[in-house]
Design a protein around this motif. Structure first.
Motif, PDB file in Angstrom:
ATOM      1  N   THR A  19       0.808  -1.212   0.000  1.00  0.00           N
ATOM      2  CA  THR A  19       0.000   0.000   0.000  1.00  0.00           C
ATOM      3  C   THR A  19       0.843   1.265   0.000  1.00  0.00           C
ATOM      4  O   THR A  19       0.600   2.176  -0.778  1.00  0.00           O
ATOM      5  N   TYR A 140      -4.626   2.009   5.589  1.00  0.00           N
ATOM      6  CA  TYR A 140      -4.617   0.914   4.624  1.00  0.00           C
ATOM      7  C   TYR A 140      -5.951   0.826   3.890  1.00  0.00           C
ATOM      8  O   TYR A 140      -5.988   0.668   2.668  1.00  0.00           O
ATOM      9  N   ALA A 144      -6.365   1.231  -0.041  1.00  0.00           N
ATOM     10  CA  ALA A 144      -6.779   0.028  -0.771  1.00  0.00           C
ATOM     11  C   ALA A 144      -8.086   0.258  -1.528  1.00  0.00           C
ATOM     12  O   ALA A 144      -8.231  -0.187  -2.671  1.00  0.00           O
TER      13      ALA A 144
END
Length: 192
Positions: A19, A140, A144
């Motif tokens: 990421t 994250y 994402a």
């Protein structure tokens, strides 16, 4: 405390490569191959996880309290962990509507788990451990989901039965963990 911090850096750091530093991951995969990268990733994750457990276990004996949470916060944590367990299971049941809609249910489970424990625990070690995981999961998940939209990633839902399976298995797993495993593994009885 240093052992806990090192464990968090290793565990969350390696889990952030795709990421936050996709070039590092791609470079490592190209230079060493996919399977050796996965092996290195697994070893670093395991070492970080062991250090987190060891470090957190050590500082629990001499806690530094930032606040003393009221007893009722344990009830909030217990309630929040129900959807966390369901989301965790939904991450592994293919074709759920939860995964289709949310994209990354395991990361949402991590967010919920970390927040629930921040609400009900008030030591410096708790803030480091659960705050670290919460911060990581928030970042994250946002990255994402943005990447999924940019790449046109879709996760088709197969049937509501799969969601029902995730809910039932999640509730059973929650019950077993809350009533038996939490005390056995962590040393804290959530309901007692």
């Amino acid at each position: 405390m240093a052992i806990l911090i090192l464990g968090l850096v290793l565990f969350l750091g390696i889990h952030s490569t795709r990421t936050l530093a996709p070039g590092v991951r791609e470079s490592a995969v190209q230079s060493m191959g996919l399977n050796p990268w996965k092996g290195l990733y697994s070893v670093i994750s395991l070492v970080g996880f062991v250090l987190i457990i060891w470090g957190y276990g050590e500082v629990r004996y001499t806690p530094t309290w930032v606040w003393v949470p009221p007893v009722w916060t344990r009830h909030i944590a217990a309630l929040l962990l129900i959807p966390a367990f369901i989301l965790l299971v939904a991450a592994y049941v293919p074709g759920t509507h939860m995964k289709a809609r949310l994209g990354h249910p395991m990361v949402l489970a991590t967010k919920t788990w970390a927040f629930a424990h921040l609400v009900s625990n008030g030591t410096v070690a708790d803030i480091l451990l659960f705050g670290g995981f919460l911060g990581w999961a928030i970042l994250y998940y946002a990255i994402a989901r943005r990447r999924d939209r940019a790449e046109g990633v879709t996760r088709p839902a197969v049937s509501g039965t799969r969601d029902l399976i995730a809910v039932i298995v999640g509730l059973v797993f929650y019950g077993v963990f809350a009533l038996v495993l939490h005390e056995w593994l962590i040393g804290v009885k959530p309901f007692g």
